[in-house]
Design an enzyme around this catalytic site. Structure first.
Site, PDB file in Angstrom:
ATOM      1  N   GLU A  90       7.382 -20.502  78.033  1.00 26.64           N
ATOM      2  CA  GLU A  90       7.818 -21.722  78.715  1.00 26.64           C
ATOM      3  C   GLU A  90       6.741 -22.369  79.578  1.00 26.64           C
ATOM      4  O   GLU A  90       5.891 -21.689  80.151  1.00 26.64           O
ATOM      5  CB  GLU A  90       9.030 -21.401  79.600  1.00 26.64           C
ATOM      6  N   CYS A 103       3.492 -26.460  85.436  1.00 26.57           N
ATOM      7  CA  CYS A 103       3.532 -25.021  85.710  1.00 26.57           C
ATOM      8  C   CYS A 103       3.406 -24.293  84.384  1.00 26.57           C
ATOM      9  O   CYS A 103       4.272 -24.435  83.512  1.00 26.57           O
ATOM     10  CB  CYS A 103       4.832 -24.662  86.419  1.00 26.57           C
ATOM     11  N   CYS A 110       6.723 -10.746  81.345  1.00 28.18           N
ATOM     12  CA  CYS A 110       5.938 -10.259  82.487  1.00 28.18           C
ATOM     13  C   CYS A 110       6.176  -8.766  82.673  1.00 28.18           C
ATOM     14  O   CYS A 110       7.302  -8.303  82.574  1.00 28.18           O
ATOM     15  CB  CYS A 110       6.352 -11.001  83.761  1.00 28.18           C
ATOM     16  N   CYS A 114       9.530  -7.490  89.522  1.00 29.37           N
ATOM     17  CA  CYS A 114      10.102  -7.989  90.782  1.00 29.37           C
ATOM     18  C   CYS A 114      11.618  -8.123  90.651  1.00 29.37           C
ATOM     19  O   CYS A 114      12.116  -8.661  89.669  1.00 29.37           O
ATOM     20  CB  CYS A 114       9.481  -9.339  91.152  1.00 29.37           C
ATOM     21  N   CYS A 117      13.421 -11.708  90.146  1.00 29.69           N
ATOM     22  CA  CYS A 117      12.849 -12.656  89.177  1.00 29.69           C
ATOM     23  C   CYS A 117      13.432 -12.453  87.784  1.00 29.69           C
ATOM     24  O   CYS A 117      13.457 -11.339  87.268  1.00 29.69           O
ATOM     25  CB  CYS A 117      11.328 -12.483  89.133  1.00 29.69           C
ATOM     26  N   GLY A 161       4.685 -14.492  83.498  1.00 28.75           N
ATOM     27  CA  GLY A 161       3.523 -13.616  83.446  1.00 28.75           C
ATOM     28  C   GLY A 161       2.828 -13.408  84.773  1.00 28.75           C
ATOM     29  O   GLY A 161       3.064 -14.120  85.753  1.00 28.75           O
ATOM     30  N   GLU A 162       1.972 -12.402  84.782  1.00 31.43           N
ATOM     31  CA  GLU A 162       1.133 -12.091  85.940  1.00 31.43           C
ATOM     32  C   GLU A 162      -0.302 -12.447  85.540  1.00 31.43           C
ATOM     33  O   GLU A 162      -0.962 -11.691  84.811  1.00 31.43           O
ATOM     34  CB  GLU A 162       1.284 -10.608  86.296  1.00 31.43           C
ATOM     35  N   SER A 193      -1.358 -17.792  90.782  1.00 29.90           N
ATOM     36  CA  SER A 193      -0.533 -17.012  91.706  1.00 29.90           C
ATOM     37  C   SER A 193      -0.444 -15.568  91.222  1.00 29.90           C
ATOM     38  O   SER A 193      -0.298 -15.315  90.026  1.00 29.90           O
ATOM     39  CB  SER A 193       0.866 -17.624  91.782  1.00 29.90           C
ATOM     40  N   SER A 216       1.987 -13.822  96.120  1.00 31.79           N
ATOM     41  CA  SER A 216       3.427 -13.692  96.335  1.00 31.79           C
ATOM     42  C   SER A 216       3.671 -12.535  97.289  1.00 31.79           C
ATOM     43  O   SER A 216       3.600 -11.375  96.901  1.00 31.79           O
ATOM     44  CB  SER A 216       4.122 -13.459  94.994  1.00 31.79           C
ATOM     45  N   LEU A 217       3.941 -12.867  98.536  1.00 30.40           N
ATOM     46  CA  LEU A 217       4.102 -11.838  99.582  1.00 30.40           C
ATOM     47  C   LEU A 217       5.528 -11.276  99.552  1.00 30.40           C
ATOM     48  O   LEU A 217       5.729 -10.093  99.330  1.00 30.40           O
ATOM     49  CB  LEU A 217       3.778 -12.461 100.940  1.00 30.40           C
ATOM     50  N   CYS A 334      11.219 -21.705  90.105  1.00 32.62           N
ATOM     51  CA  CYS A 334      10.460 -20.460  90.305  1.00 32.62           C
ATOM     52  C   CYS A 334      11.347 -19.258  90.020  1.00 32.62           C
ATOM     53  O   CYS A 334      12.448 -19.142  90.553  1.00 32.62           O
ATOM     54  CB  CYS A 334      10.008 -20.331  91.754  1.00 32.62           C
TER      55      CYS A 334
END
Ligand code: SAH
Length: 349
Positions: A90, A103, A110, A114, A117, A161-162, A193, A216-217, A334
Protein backbone atom coordinates in the site's frame (compact mmCIF):
# COMPACT_ATOMS: atom_id res chain seq x y z
CA UNK A 1 11.33 -11.04 -19.05
CA UNK A 2 14.47 -9.66 -17.41
CA UNK A 3 14.69 -7.64 -14.23
CA UNK A 4 12.75 -4.39 -13.93
CA UNK A 5 14.64 -1.23 -14.88
CA UNK A 6 13.19 1.06 -12.23
CA UNK A 7 15.64 1.15 -9.36
CA UNK A 8 18.77 0.89 -11.52
CA UNK A 9 21.25 3.74 -11.93
CA UNK A 10 22.68 4.82 -15.30
CA UNK A 11 25.53 2.31 -15.41
CA UNK A 12 23.29 -0.54 -14.26
CA UNK A 13 20.79 0.45 -16.95
CA UNK A 14 23.54 0.29 -19.55
CA UNK A 15 24.46 -3.24 -18.48
CA UNK A 16 20.80 -4.26 -18.47
CA UNK A 17 20.59 -3.28 -22.16
CA UNK A 18 23.14 -5.99 -22.94
CA UNK A 19 26.58 -5.74 -24.57
CA UNK A 20 27.54 -3.33 -27.32
CA UNK A 21 25.62 -0.18 -26.38
CA UNK A 22 27.38 3.20 -26.02
CA UNK A 23 27.39 4.68 -22.48
CA UNK A 24 25.02 7.49 -23.42
CA UNK A 25 22.21 4.95 -23.87
CA UNK A 26 22.33 4.27 -20.13
CA UNK A 27 22.04 7.98 -19.42
CA UNK A 28 19.19 8.41 -21.91
CA UNK A 29 17.29 5.63 -20.27
CA UNK A 30 18.01 7.06 -16.81
CA UNK A 31 16.69 10.44 -17.88
CA UNK A 32 13.56 8.89 -19.36
CA UNK A 33 12.82 6.79 -16.25
CA UNK A 34 13.46 9.33 -13.51
CA UNK A 35 13.32 12.80 -15.00
CA UNK A 36 10.57 12.35 -17.55
CA UNK A 37 9.08 9.50 -15.55
CA UNK A 38 7.89 7.48 -18.52
CA UNK A 39 5.56 4.63 -17.68
CA UNK A 40 5.73 2.73 -20.98
CA UNK A 41 8.36 1.93 -23.59
CA UNK A 42 6.68 3.87 -26.39
CA UNK A 43 7.30 7.04 -24.35
CA UNK A 44 11.07 6.44 -24.39
CA UNK A 45 11.34 8.41 -27.62
CA UNK A 46 15.04 9.21 -27.15
CA UNK A 47 15.86 5.60 -28.03
CA UNK A 48 15.62 4.38 -31.64
CA UNK A 49 12.38 2.58 -32.41
CA UNK A 50 14.19 -0.63 -33.42
CA UNK A 51 15.93 -0.77 -30.05
CA UNK A 52 12.68 -0.07 -28.18
CA UNK A 53 10.89 -2.83 -30.10
CA UNK A 54 13.55 -5.27 -28.93
CA UNK A 55 13.62 -4.01 -25.31
CA UNK A 56 9.87 -4.01 -24.82
CA UNK A 57 9.85 -7.77 -25.17
CA UNK A 58 12.55 -8.42 -22.59
CA UNK A 59 12.83 -5.58 -20.04
CA UNK A 60 9.87 -4.36 -17.98
CA UNK A 61 10.12 -0.73 -16.83
CA UNK A 62 8.94 -1.83 -13.40
CA UNK A 63 6.08 0.51 -12.55
CA UNK A 64 3.63 -0.98 -10.05
CA UNK A 65 0.06 -1.59 -11.17
CA UNK A 66 -2.93 -0.21 -9.29
CA UNK A 67 -4.84 -3.27 -8.03
CA UNK A 68 -7.39 -1.17 -6.10
CA UNK A 69 -7.77 2.34 -4.77
CA UNK A 70 -9.85 3.81 -1.99
CA UNK A 71 -10.94 7.42 -1.44
CA UNK A 72 -11.50 8.89 2.01
CA UNK A 73 -14.02 11.58 2.87
CA UNK A 74 -11.04 13.79 3.77
CA UNK A 75 -9.43 13.50 0.31
CA UNK A 76 -6.85 10.85 1.25
CA UNK A 77 -6.34 8.08 -1.32
CA UNK A 78 -5.08 4.62 -0.46
CA UNK A 79 -3.58 2.64 -3.32
CA UNK A 80 -3.16 -1.10 -3.32
CA UNK A 81 -0.28 -1.67 -5.74
CA UNK A 82 0.56 -4.93 -7.47
CA UNK A 83 4.27 -5.63 -7.83
CA UNK A 84 6.12 -7.63 -10.48
CA UNK A 85 5.79 -10.91 -8.55
CA UNK A 86 2.06 -10.44 -7.93
CA UNK A 87 2.38 -9.38 -4.28
CA UNK A 88 0.56 -6.23 -3.22
CA UNK A 89 1.55 -3.33 -0.99
CA UNK A 90 0.00 0.00 0.00
CA UNK A 91 0.82 3.64 -0.67
CA UNK A 92 -1.17 6.61 0.63
CA UNK A 93 -1.61 10.05 -0.93
CA UNK A 94 -2.60 12.90 1.39
CA UNK A 95 -3.36 16.19 -0.31
CA UNK A 96 -3.48 19.35 1.79
CA UNK A 97 -3.92 23.00 0.94
CA UNK A 98 -0.31 24.01 1.03
CA UNK A 99 1.47 20.68 0.64
CA UNK A 100 0.96 17.10 -0.43
CA UNK A 101 2.36 13.99 1.22
CA UNK A 102 2.95 10.55 -0.23
CA UNK A 103 3.36 7.82 2.39
CA UNK A 104 5.25 4.89 0.91
CA UNK A 105 6.03 1.36 2.07
CA UNK A 106 9.49 -0.12 2.42
CA UNK A 107 8.51 -3.77 2.90
CA UNK A 108 5.49 -5.94 2.12
CA UNK A 109 4.10 -6.37 5.64
CA UNK A 110 6.39 -5.81 8.63
CA UNK A 111 8.47 -8.01 10.95
CA UNK A 112 8.34 -5.58 13.91
CA UNK A 113 5.57 -6.71 16.20
CA UNK A 114 4.17 -3.43 17.61
CA UNK A 115 1.05 -4.24 19.59
CA UNK A 116 -0.99 -1.25 18.38
CA UNK A 117 -0.26 -1.59 14.64
CA UNK A 118 -2.36 -3.44 12.08
CA UNK A 119 0.55 -3.95 9.69
CA UNK A 120 2.20 -6.10 12.36
CA UNK A 121 -0.62 -8.62 11.93
CA UNK A 122 0.55 -9.26 8.35
CA UNK A 123 4.03 -10.36 9.36
CA UNK A 124 6.84 -9.79 6.85
CA UNK A 125 6.34 -11.00 3.29
CA UNK A 126 9.46 -9.48 1.76
CA UNK A 127 11.62 -6.39 1.32
CA UNK A 128 10.77 -3.98 -1.47
CA UNK A 129 13.44 -3.28 -4.08
CA UNK A 130 14.74 0.26 -4.60
CA UNK A 131 12.68 0.36 -7.81
CA UNK A 132 9.51 -0.66 -6.00
CA UNK A 133 10.09 2.08 -3.43
CA UNK A 134 10.70 4.76 -6.08
CA UNK A 135 7.86 3.36 -8.21
CA UNK A 136 5.31 4.22 -5.52
CA UNK A 137 6.34 7.89 -5.67
CA UNK A 138 6.32 7.99 -9.48
CA UNK A 139 2.93 6.35 -9.71
CA UNK A 140 1.22 8.64 -7.22
CA UNK A 141 2.93 11.71 -8.71
CA UNK A 142 1.69 10.74 -12.17
CA UNK A 143 -1.86 10.02 -11.01
CA UNK A 144 -2.19 13.31 -9.18
CA UNK A 145 -0.06 15.49 -11.50
CA UNK A 146 2.45 16.29 -8.77
CA UNK A 147 5.88 17.75 -9.43
CA UNK A 148 8.37 15.80 -7.30
CA UNK A 149 10.88 18.65 -7.44
CA UNK A 150 8.46 21.16 -5.95
CA UNK A 151 8.54 22.33 -2.36
CA UNK A 152 4.98 21.28 -2.02
CA UNK A 153 5.61 17.53 -2.14
CA UNK A 154 6.78 15.44 0.81
CA UNK A 155 7.52 11.74 0.85
CA UNK A 156 7.41 9.81 4.12
CA UNK A 157 8.58 6.22 4.47
CA UNK A 158 5.93 5.45 7.03
CA UNK A 159 3.83 2.89 5.21
CA UNK A 160 4.13 -0.86 5.55
CA UNK A 161 7.45 -2.12 6.83
CA UNK A 162 10.45 -1.14 8.89
CA UNK A 163 12.65 0.91 6.53
CA UNK A 164 15.84 0.40 8.53
CA UNK A 165 15.54 -3.36 8.10
CA UNK A 166 15.74 -2.70 4.35
CA UNK A 167 18.31 0.07 4.53
CA UNK A 168 20.34 -0.58 1.34
CA UNK A 169 17.22 -0.39 -0.82
CA UNK A 170 15.87 2.60 1.13
CA UNK A 171 19.15 4.46 0.61
CA UNK A 172 19.33 3.58 -3.07
CA UNK A 173 15.74 4.74 -3.56
CA UNK A 174 16.55 7.97 -1.73
CA UNK A 175 19.50 8.59 -4.05
CA UNK A 176 17.31 8.11 -7.10
CA UNK A 177 14.64 10.41 -5.66
CA UNK A 178 17.04 13.24 -4.86
CA UNK A 179 19.35 13.10 -7.90
CA UNK A 180 18.94 16.46 -9.66
CA UNK A 181 19.45 14.65 -12.98
CA UNK A 182 16.60 12.33 -12.07
CA UNK A 183 13.49 12.76 -9.94
CA UNK A 184 15.00 15.86 -8.33
CA UNK A 185 13.44 15.94 -4.86
CA UNK A 186 15.14 17.63 -1.92
CA UNK A 187 16.53 15.48 0.92
CA UNK A 188 14.61 17.74 3.24
CA UNK A 189 11.32 16.59 1.77
CA UNK A 190 11.86 12.89 2.46
CA UNK A 191 11.50 11.35 5.91
CA UNK A 192 12.23 7.83 7.03
CA UNK A 193 10.67 6.50 10.23
CA UNK A 194 12.05 3.68 12.37
CA UNK A 195 10.84 1.61 15.29
CA UNK A 196 14.41 1.91 16.60
CA UNK A 197 16.87 -0.45 14.90
CA UNK A 198 19.84 1.01 16.74
CA UNK A 199 22.82 -0.11 14.60
CA UNK A 200 21.02 0.94 11.43
CA UNK A 201 20.42 4.43 12.85
CA UNK A 202 24.18 4.91 13.09
CA UNK A 203 24.59 3.53 9.57
CA UNK A 204 21.95 5.90 8.20
CA UNK A 205 23.79 8.79 9.80
CA UNK A 206 26.90 7.91 7.77
CA UNK A 207 25.13 7.97 4.39
CA UNK A 208 26.05 10.88 2.08
CA UNK A 209 22.49 11.24 0.92
CA UNK A 210 19.84 10.47 3.50
CA UNK A 211 16.27 11.34 4.37
CA UNK A 212 15.32 13.05 7.61
CA UNK A 213 14.93 10.68 10.54
CA UNK A 214 11.84 10.04 12.62
CA UNK A 215 11.79 7.65 15.57
CA UNK A 216 8.70 5.89 16.85
CA UNK A 217 9.07 6.34 20.60
CA UNK A 218 5.56 5.39 21.73
CA UNK A 219 6.40 4.84 25.39
CA UNK A 220 8.03 6.72 28.23
CA UNK A 221 9.70 3.89 30.15
CA UNK A 222 11.79 0.88 29.21
CA UNK A 223 9.18 -1.58 30.57
CA UNK A 224 6.25 0.10 28.88
CA UNK A 225 8.07 0.22 25.56
CA UNK A 226 9.01 -3.44 25.88
CA UNK A 227 5.31 -4.30 26.28
CA UNK A 228 4.15 -2.18 23.36
CA UNK A 229 7.11 -2.69 21.05
CA UNK A 230 8.69 -6.08 21.74
CA UNK A 231 11.65 -5.08 19.56
CA UNK A 232 12.76 -3.10 22.63
CA UNK A 233 13.78 -6.41 24.23
CA UNK A 234 16.62 -6.45 21.74
CA UNK A 235 17.15 -2.72 21.23
CA UNK A 236 16.74 -0.99 24.60
CA UNK A 237 15.16 2.43 25.00
CA UNK A 238 18.22 3.71 26.87
CA UNK A 239 20.49 2.77 23.95
CA UNK A 240 18.01 4.17 21.45
CA UNK A 241 18.19 7.57 23.12
CA UNK A 242 21.97 7.31 23.16
CA UNK A 243 21.97 6.51 19.40
CA UNK A 244 19.80 9.58 18.86
CA UNK A 245 22.21 11.72 20.86
CA UNK A 246 25.08 10.51 18.68
CA UNK A 247 23.17 10.96 15.42
CA UNK A 248 24.82 13.52 13.11
CA UNK A 249 22.01 15.98 12.39
CA UNK A 250 22.48 18.42 9.53
CA UNK A 251 22.27 22.12 10.44
CA UNK A 252 18.68 22.41 9.23
CA UNK A 253 17.47 19.20 10.83
CA UNK A 254 15.71 18.07 13.99
CA UNK A 255 14.94 14.53 15.09
CA UNK A 256 11.24 13.81 14.99
CA UNK A 257 9.76 11.51 17.62
CA UNK A 258 6.40 9.91 16.99
CA UNK A 259 4.32 8.94 19.99
CA UNK A 260 1.11 6.93 19.60
CA UNK A 261 -1.28 7.82 22.43
CA UNK A 262 -3.11 4.81 23.87
CA UNK A 263 -5.89 5.60 26.29
CA UNK A 264 -5.00 4.82 29.88
CA UNK A 265 -1.76 3.12 28.83
CA UNK A 266 0.86 5.73 27.88
CA UNK A 267 -1.14 8.98 27.80
CA UNK A 268 -0.89 10.32 31.36
CA UNK A 269 0.69 13.58 32.48
CA UNK A 270 3.42 11.52 34.11
CA UNK A 271 4.15 9.90 30.72
CA UNK A 272 4.34 13.33 29.11
CA UNK A 273 6.81 14.51 31.74
CA UNK A 274 8.93 11.40 31.22
CA UNK A 275 8.92 12.00 27.46
CA UNK A 276 10.23 15.50 28.13
CA UNK A 277 12.97 14.12 30.37
CA UNK A 278 13.96 11.51 27.78
CA UNK A 279 14.17 13.97 24.91
CA UNK A 280 14.98 17.35 26.43
CA UNK A 281 18.72 17.11 25.76
CA UNK A 282 18.11 16.26 22.08
CA UNK A 283 17.35 18.59 19.19
CA UNK A 284 13.90 17.09 18.88
CA UNK A 285 10.31 17.68 18.02
CA UNK A 286 7.41 15.40 18.90
CA UNK A 287 4.47 14.32 16.78
CA UNK A 288 1.62 12.88 18.82
CA UNK A 289 -0.68 10.39 17.09
CA UNK A 290 -3.93 9.45 18.80
CA UNK A 291 -4.42 5.73 18.21
CA UNK A 292 -6.05 4.84 14.92
CA UNK A 293 -8.17 1.87 15.88
CA UNK A 294 -8.59 -1.39 14.02
CA UNK A 295 -9.86 -4.93 14.43
CA UNK A 296 -7.54 -6.98 16.62
CA UNK A 297 -5.91 -3.91 18.21
CA UNK A 298 -6.49 -4.15 21.99
CA UNK A 299 -6.25 -0.41 22.72
CA UNK A 300 -8.50 2.64 22.70
CA UNK A 301 -8.09 6.15 21.39
CA UNK A 302 -7.80 8.89 24.02
CA UNK A 303 -10.22 11.81 23.83
CA UNK A 304 -9.16 15.18 22.43
CA UNK A 305 -8.81 16.74 25.92
CA UNK A 306 -6.30 14.09 26.99
CA UNK A 307 -4.35 14.55 23.75
CA UNK A 308 -4.32 18.31 24.31
CA UNK A 309 -3.27 17.84 27.96
CA UNK A 310 -0.36 15.64 26.94
CA UNK A 311 0.65 18.03 24.20
CA UNK A 312 0.63 21.07 26.49
CA UNK A 313 3.17 19.44 28.83
CA UNK A 314 5.56 18.37 26.06
CA UNK A 315 5.14 21.65 24.16
CA UNK A 316 6.59 23.58 27.11
CA UNK A 317 9.91 21.85 26.46
CA UNK A 318 10.07 21.33 22.69
CA UNK A 319 7.96 21.67 19.54
CA UNK A 320 5.07 19.23 19.83
CA UNK A 321 2.31 18.69 17.30
CA UNK A 322 -0.72 16.45 17.05
CA UNK A 323 -0.83 14.55 13.78
CA UNK A 324 -4.19 14.89 12.12
CA UNK A 325 -5.62 11.45 11.30
CA UNK A 326 -5.94 11.06 7.55
CA UNK A 327 -8.03 8.46 5.81
CA UNK A 328 -9.18 6.54 8.90
CA UNK A 329 -12.44 5.66 7.16
CA UNK A 330 -10.55 3.75 4.44
CA UNK A 331 -7.86 2.23 6.68
CA UNK A 332 -5.20 4.54 5.33
CA UNK A 333 -4.10 6.25 8.57
CA UNK A 334 -0.89 5.54 10.56
CA UNK A 335 -0.76 1.93 11.66
CA UNK A 336 -3.80 0.91 9.61
CA UNK A 337 -2.13 -0.44 6.48
CA UNK A 338 -3.14 -4.06 6.26
CA UNK A 339 -4.63 -4.21 2.77
CA UNK A 340 -8.18 -3.93 4.11
CA UNK A 341 -10.38 -4.61 1.07
CA UNK A 342 -13.54 -2.85 -0.06
CA UNK A 343 -15.86 -5.65 1.17
CA UNK A 344 -14.27 -5.60 4.63
CA UNK A 345 -14.45 -1.79 4.82
CA UNK A 346 -18.21 -1.88 4.58
CA UNK A 347 -18.40 -4.13 7.65
CA UNK A 348 -15.87 -2.09 9.63
CA UNK A 349 -17.33 1.36 9.14
N1 SAH B 1 8.19 0.77 11.08
C1 SAH B 1 8.44 2.20 11.02
C2 SAH B 1 7.67 2.87 9.92
C3 SAH B 1 6.19 2.91 10.12
S1 SAH B 1 5.72 4.53 10.52
C4 SAH B 1 8.18 2.83 12.37
O1 SAH B 1 7.72 2.12 13.26
O2 SAH B 1 8.46 3.99 12.56
C5 SAH B 1 4.13 4.30 11.18
C6 SAH B 1 3.90 5.16 12.39
O3 SAH B 1 2.56 4.94 12.84
C7 SAH B 1 4.82 4.80 13.55
O4 SAH B 1 5.22 5.97 14.21
C8 SAH B 1 3.91 3.99 14.46
O5 SAH B 1 4.31 4.08 15.81
C9 SAH B 1 2.57 4.62 14.22
N2 SAH B 1 1.44 3.72 14.44
C10 SAH B 1 1.42 2.38 14.35
N3 SAH B 1 0.19 1.90 14.62
C11 SAH B 1 -0.57 2.97 14.89
C12 SAH B 1 -1.96 3.13 15.22
N4 SAH B 1 -2.75 2.09 15.35
N5 SAH B 1 -2.42 4.38 15.42
C13 SAH B 1 -1.59 5.44 15.30
N6 SAH B 1 -0.30 5.36 14.96
C14 SAH B 1 0.21 4.14 14.76
Amino acid sequence: MGTALLGLDASELLSALGPGHPAFRGRQLYEALYRRRVSSWDQVTTLPKSLRDDLVTRLPLGWPEVAADYSSVDGTRRYLLRLGDGRTVETVFMPEETRDTICISSQVGCPVDCKFCLTALMGLERNLTAGEIVGQVLLVAARHSLAPGSRQLNVVMMGQGEPLLNLPNVLKATQLLVDPKGVGMSERRITVSTAGIIPRIAELGQADVRPKLAISLNASTEDQRRELMPITRKWHLKDLIEACRAYPLRPWEKLTFEYVLLRGVNDTDADARRVVRLLSHLNAKVNLIALNPGPGIPFETPGPERVAGFQSIVAKAMPCFVRKPRGRDIYAACGQLKRVAAEELVGLR
